[in-house]
Every structure is written in C-alpha cells, then in structure tokens.
Design an enzyme around this catalytic site. Sequence first.
Site, mmCIF file in Angstrom:
data_model
loop_
_atom_site.group_PDB
_atom_site.id
_atom_site.type_symbol
_atom_site.label_atom_id
_atom_site.label_comp_id
_atom_site.label_asym_id
_atom_site.label_seq_id
_atom_site.Cartn_x
_atom_site.Cartn_y
_atom_site.Cartn_z
ATOM 1 N N TYR A 1 37.975 31.529 37.107
ATOM 2 C CA TYR A 1 36.680 31.009 36.622
ATOM 3 C C TYR A 1 36.544 29.530 36.970
ATOM 4 C CZ TYR A 1 36.877 35.396 34.075
ATOM 5 O OH TYR A 1 37.009 36.720 33.760
ATOM 6 N N ASP B 1 42.058 44.856 37.471
ATOM 7 C CA ASP B 1 43.111 44.541 36.488
ATOM 8 C C ASP B 1 42.745 45.076 35.103
ATOM 9 O OD1 ASP B 1 44.592 43.192 38.397
ATOM 10 O OD2 ASP B 1 43.844 41.204 37.839
#
Lengths: 374, 95
Positions: free
Chosen positions: A123, A236
């Site tokens: 991020y 994930d």
Amino acid sequence: MSYQTFNQRDFNTFTQPMFFGETVNVARYDQQKYPIFEKLIEKQLSFFWRPEEVDLSRDRKDFIALPDHEQHIFLSNLKYQTLLDSVQGRSPNVALLPIVSLPELETWIETWAFSETIHSRSYTHIMRNVLTEPGAVFDDIVTNPAIVERATSVTRYYDELIEATQHFQTQSAEWQNGDEGRIALRRLKRLLYRTMVSVNVLEAIRFYVSFACSFAFAERSKMEGNAKIIRLIARDEALHLTGTQHMLNLMAQGQDDPEMAEIAREERDTVVEIFREAARQEKDWAAYLFKDGSMIGLNTDILGQYVDHITDQRLTALGFEPLFGQPKNPLPWMDAWLQSDSVQVAPQETEITTYLVGAIQSEVDTGALEDFEL
Amino acid sequence: MTETTRPPHTKDNSTTDARRVTLFPERGVTVLQQLERKGYRIPFQCREGYCGACRMTLIKGRVEYPEEPLAFRGANEVLACSCKVVVDVTVEFRG
C-alpha cells in the site's frame, strides 16, 4: 503460569489441542497433528512476491485524470485496505502465538501474518507512486470517522482476547487450575472462537468488498498496476481464509477440543450476528465511498448486493444458513480478476492484464502418451 | 445515477437456486469444467483447490482428487475444480 518461550515439559504433540494446551517447544514438523497447516505454509511460501515487482507508473497518470469523486473512492478504499492489513500484519501473532499449542499451526500463523506485512508494504508502494504527498492519506486513517469506526469493529474481538489472555497468563498455576481459572479458560476459548469468526469475516467479506472496488477501476482499464497488486493480495487472502475455515471447522467438530465444540454450538447465534453486523457495516461503507457519485460499473446498490452475495457464500461455507437468500453475484467479472493462474507481475504486462508469459500446461494424463512407442 | 451506471449483467438479481446435476466419468476433465461446459456458472477463484469457492454437495457417486486440495471440505462436499468423476455423480450447488 506465564507464557514460556521454550516449554521444557515432555509431552506428546498428538494429545495437544490447537490452542490452550502446552505452549510449543521444539519447532519440529516431522510429526504433525494437522498436516494441512504445513501444506498451507508451503503454498503461502510458493506465492511469495514483492510489491516493487509491479510497475505503477501508468497508475499515476490514471489517478491524476480521475474525477474528484473517483479519487475519493480509490483513496478511501486504499485507506481501508491499509487499515485491514495493519491489523492482520500483527494481530494473529499477538493474539494467537501466546496460546497456540502445535508447531505446524504456530508456523502457519507466523507465515500468514508475514504475508500480511507484504500487503501493508504494497500500500505504501502504491501511495508513493500515485501521490506526491502520501503522508496525509496515511494520517487520515486514524482521524477519519468512517475509517475509525471500521477499525473499532475489526479489532474488538482481537483486543478482548489479548487482554483476557494476558490476565490469565499472569495468574499463578494454582489459580489457573482452580475454579476461577477454569471459568476464565472457558471464557478465553469463547473469545478465541469469536475472534476467529471475526477474522474470517475480515478476510472473507471485508477484503473482498475492497477488492471489488479495486477491480472496478481496472475493468475500465484504469489503475491497472494497483489491480495487479490487489490480485496478488487476493490470492494470499484466499489461502488465509482457507486456514481460518479449517481452524473454525476443527473447533466446531470437537475432536480437537470437546469444550471448544460446546462453545461453537453455544455461539451459533453470535456468529450469525457477527456476519450480519459486518454486512451492515460494509453497506454503510459503500454509501460513504459513493457519497459524491458512483463510478461506471459500481455504485452503492451493486456493492450492497455483492455484500449480500459474499456474506451468504461465507456463512454457508461454515455450515450456517444464508442471511440474504443467496443472491447471484452482481459482479460476475470479479471471478476473472480473482482467478489466480492469470496473476502476473512483470512490468511489461501492466498494460495488458490478461497477458501470460511462460504459462505451462501442467496437467498430464495417460492420453498424452498414446503415440509413445518403446 | 443508480440506474444509468448499472451494467446490463446486473439487471437479473434473482436469487440462486439449488440445482442437481448428474455427471459421468470423463478423462482429464474436472467436475468444474464439466459443469461449465454444460453452461452452469459456478463461483470459482483459484481453480487449484485452495480457496474453496467451488465447494458443492456430493449427493451420490464417487470422485477422485489427482492432488489433495488444501481448502476445507465437509464429509459430503467436493471441490469441483480439483476432482474428477470416478463413478457417475450427482452434485448439488447454487447457480
């Protein structure tokens, strides 16, 4: 008795439950009570990726060209994802490692949380590339009321479990083995079960709602580098929610810890309420995202329908009745974005998101050898 | 705003129905592929057995897994992306 980093008692690992048995001593994987967690570790390691592998230079141009309300949607969604992974990067470790009793599960928890830290770093990678001054966006995560409200609901169960565990583990062995200790331990197990459900909601519902927003931009060929990162994160998360579903189902079945199965039965209404509450919050969040206007392909209503769809899908996976009548997926394009065999990270592929390099047909059956003669 | 930005594929918001489909052994083809060929839209994500999105109920028959999948499945559940039909099966799913 407080937590011990190396439990010196000799015990058989096969007699231990997943949680609240002996603390783990030797990190050995030659004997495993639940080999599934070792397989999850191997899979997670095979997924390893680094955010810097994804080129985001086009995303900056795309972002500058977005109208204000779409910039709000993009950044708010990214803030929410940052919050969720800030929590997930540490909380499984802090909450679960002090109480885990199996080495393979302990290592799964660490591997799981580590992969969340990669998400958090990604991020920052996105913000650095998209914004000249990313600091203000990060700062807003702890001051923006809409985000803070979400932070409270995603951390509540973790925090209650951590506090109760700390209290329990600082008591004497005599207290722990007495009546008060037994009652406290049962409460701890209840808090653990609720935490697991809340984690499942976080990973299996909240994250997917945010993925829908990320992919909605890429459906219009905007912010495709970002979508590529989110794809890797989604791969994930699919694995993480499988891990959590395994733990919840092992708890509910009772072979692992009969008391946990009793608690799972007692907590059925609470589980449904946790899911219902999360669905409501996600719909409120959708209203906040689109408060200044919708985007092509996604608005408050459609995202709300997706919340209903995904909530019911996750509830039924845990053996519960659906809450919203199992509506169809209103975002059928999500499937293609979530499909993992088209996940690619090479920079030159950012522009063509379906580009596949070095794809190998790994399926071989005897038919392939029909023309083969010795 | 709401109506104009809604893509055509979301107009049908009817709920899903429970469907039962019978499948026969077919070499090299998974249950998910067989169902997709028949035109059913089954939710999927990983297509390699770790996400559990294509989990469905096995009503009768027998399937085999060339590789043991990672996703959780209950006693009477199968992961359509990872199994092949061994003895004629009937599966139930929402679609």
